[in-house]
Design an enzyme around this catalytic site. Structure first.
Site, PDB file in Angstrom:
ATOM      1  N   SER A   1      -3.995   7.369  15.890  1.00 58.21           N
ATOM      2  CA  SER A   1      -4.464   6.618  14.318  1.00 58.21           C
ATOM      3  C   SER A   1      -3.440   6.498  13.533  1.00 58.21           C
ATOM      4  O   SER A   1      -2.373   6.129  13.900  1.00 58.21           O
ATOM      5  CB  SER A   1      -5.532   7.868  14.015  1.00 58.21           C
TER       6      SER A   1
ATOM      7  N   GLY B   1      -1.285   8.094  11.426  1.00 60.38           N
ATOM      8  CA  GLY B   1      -0.157   8.827  11.437  1.00 60.38           C
ATOM      9  C   GLY B   1       0.906   8.259  12.682  1.00 60.38           C
ATOM     10  O   GLY B   1       2.158   8.161  12.602  1.00 60.38           O
ATOM     11  N   GLU B   2       0.332   7.968  13.895  1.00 59.22           N
ATOM     12  CA  GLU B   2       0.813   7.635  14.896  1.00 59.22           C
ATOM     13  C   GLU B   2       1.454   6.074  14.772  1.00 59.22           C
ATOM     14  O   GLU B   2       2.556   5.865  15.370  1.00 59.22           O
ATOM     15  CB  GLU B   2       0.121   7.915  16.307  1.00 59.22           C
ATOM     16  N   VAL B   3       0.736   5.424  14.258  1.00 59.09           N
ATOM     17  CA  VAL B   3       1.054   3.862  14.068  1.00 59.09           C
ATOM     18  C   VAL B   3       2.104   3.960  13.231  1.00 59.09           C
ATOM     19  O   VAL B   3       3.116   3.246  13.590  1.00 59.09           O
ATOM     20  CB  VAL B   3      -0.039   3.258  13.407  1.00 59.09           C
TER      21      VAL B   3
ATOM     22  N   SER C   1       4.690   6.279  12.929  1.00 60.36           N
ATOM     23  CA  SER C   1       5.665   7.187  13.579  1.00 60.36           C
ATOM     24  C   SER C   1       6.388   6.214  14.747  1.00 60.36           C
ATOM     25  O   SER C   1       7.582   6.500  15.046  1.00 60.36           O
ATOM     26  CB  SER C   1       5.257   8.392  14.240  1.00 60.36           C
TER      27      SER C   1
END
Length: 392
Positions: free
Chosen positions: A53, A55-57, A59
């Protein structure tokens, strides 16, 4: 046979999807029918990078930057997809199809990715099974397995072990690597946490602070932490009468709901903080990382109240400022340990921040220690590229 039963269970759960969505008041525009779509012509011959989601996008930015001409993205949530399209407009992206074997098989056969990269721990059994059958090299990059996840996976090791044996696990840490091996990953390497390769924002947000003031910034606060910030401010005012506290709520919609005890201003209304303003509320999106540079002390939110897990302290650390995190920041305990960021209780916070603002030597040493630790951890992107055979 195990995959067959998994697919039967997943198919059964789809029947309850509308009920669950209604009961949880889940927002978003992704319907169950959207997850049956298998077309992704822009993927052919490229590397597929799958994320969870928002946050990962954020990071994976260093990795996307290196591979953008060779890359296509899939995301699990519609909010993640919206974010991906906004910050990586040049990289094709779509929602990951439902993890049912016939759908995933059709998706991979039709779109023919050259490799599959899965960020952290998005484990989709049918995806891993089909990738193995089609001999598509698959990697877990910056892989993490928390203690809680490890216990859950271990209970079903008989199911996951055959899926993991052909997947390369590129671990964040030794602990993650050890857990991965225990679960059945045969090829495990330690590359580090990709979050450490975060860079300073390309464009810096402006802020004009009148007078010579000490500034405490609370980043990504949750309900209950603003009260702690106000209490800390009040206790420090006797020694630092010009103290300014900047608060950036994690969810900006909460900004107008916060009961602020003294004169304040909102970021959306002004970029100039006059000397009579004690509290400045950041109610805008995407500026916090840049605004950290104005702080004398950075306090990471989501870590002084339970059930949140904390937020990433790295974006604050790269400005060479002292950063502290609360003892509820368990999701980032490994990051805090590697950065040598102090982990404090609410009771310890006052004395520690006061010492930082009074003792120049202590302040300088902590700032230097954290920044050097951050520099030491960098270089994860290059290690990942080498491990997947994509050295640039």
């Amino acid at each position: 046979m195990r995959i067959f039963f998994y697919n039967v269970l997943l198919s059964s759960s789809i029947l309850f999807y509308p009920v669950v969505k209604l009961a949880t008041r889940k927002r978003g525009n992704i319907s169950i029918s959207d997850r049956f779509l298998t077309d992704f012509p822009q993927l052919k011959g490229k590397i597929l990078l799958h994320l969870s989601s928002i946050g990962e996008v954020n990071s994976v930015k260093p990795l996307v930057k290196k591979l953008k001409d060779r890359l296509a993205l899939t995301v699990f949530t519609d909010y993640g997809l919206e974010r991906a399209k906004n910050i990586y407009p040049e990289v094709p992206s779509k929602i990951l199809p439902l993890d049912l074997y016939p759908i995933v098989k059709k998706f991979l056969q039709k779109n023919k990715p050259e490799k599959i990269l899965i960020y952290e721990t998005e484990i989709w059994p049918s995806l891993l099974h089909c990738a193995g059958k089609l001999k598509i090299p698959t990697f877990i990059v910056s892989g993490k397995i928390s203690e809680r996840s490890f216990k859950n996976y271990k209970n079903f090791k008989f199911f996951f072990k055959p899926l993991f044996k052909n997947v390369v696990f590129l671990a964040r840490s030794q602990a993650d690597a050890d857990r991965a091996k225990s679960l059945g990953f045969k090829n495990v390497k330690i590359v580090g946490d990709l979050k450490f390769d975060v860079e300073k924002p390309e464009s810096l947000s402006d802020l004009f602070i009148e007078g010579n003031r000490k500034v405490i910034i609370w980043g990504s606060t949750h309900q209950g932490e603003e009260k702690i910030a106000f209490e800390l401010h009040e206790k420090l005012k006797s020694k630092f009468p010009n103290l300014l506290t900047i608060i950036a709520p994690r969810h900006i919609k909460r900004a107008k709901e916060i009961k602020i005890p003294s004169r304040y201003a909102f970021r959306s209304e002004t970029k100039q903080i006059t000397s009579d303003i004690e509290f400045y509320i950041v109610d805008t999106i995407g500026e916090l990382s840049s605004l950290y540079r104005f702080g004398d002390v950075i306090v990471i939110g989501g870590s002084f109240v339970p059930n949140i897990g904390g937020h990433n302290p790295i974006e604050a650390a790269l400005w060479k400022k002292p950063v502290v995190i609360g003892d509820f920041g368990t999701d980032f305990s490994e990051v805090a340990y590697r950065l040598k960021v102090p982990v404090l209780t609410v009771k310890e916070l006052l004395r520690f921040v006061e010492k930082l603002l009074l003792d120049k030597r202590f302040y300088s040493e902590l700032s230097e220690t954290i920044f050097k630790s951050y520099q030491k951890e960098k270089g994860v992107t290059e290690r990942i590229l080498k491990a997947i055979g994509e050295e640039l």
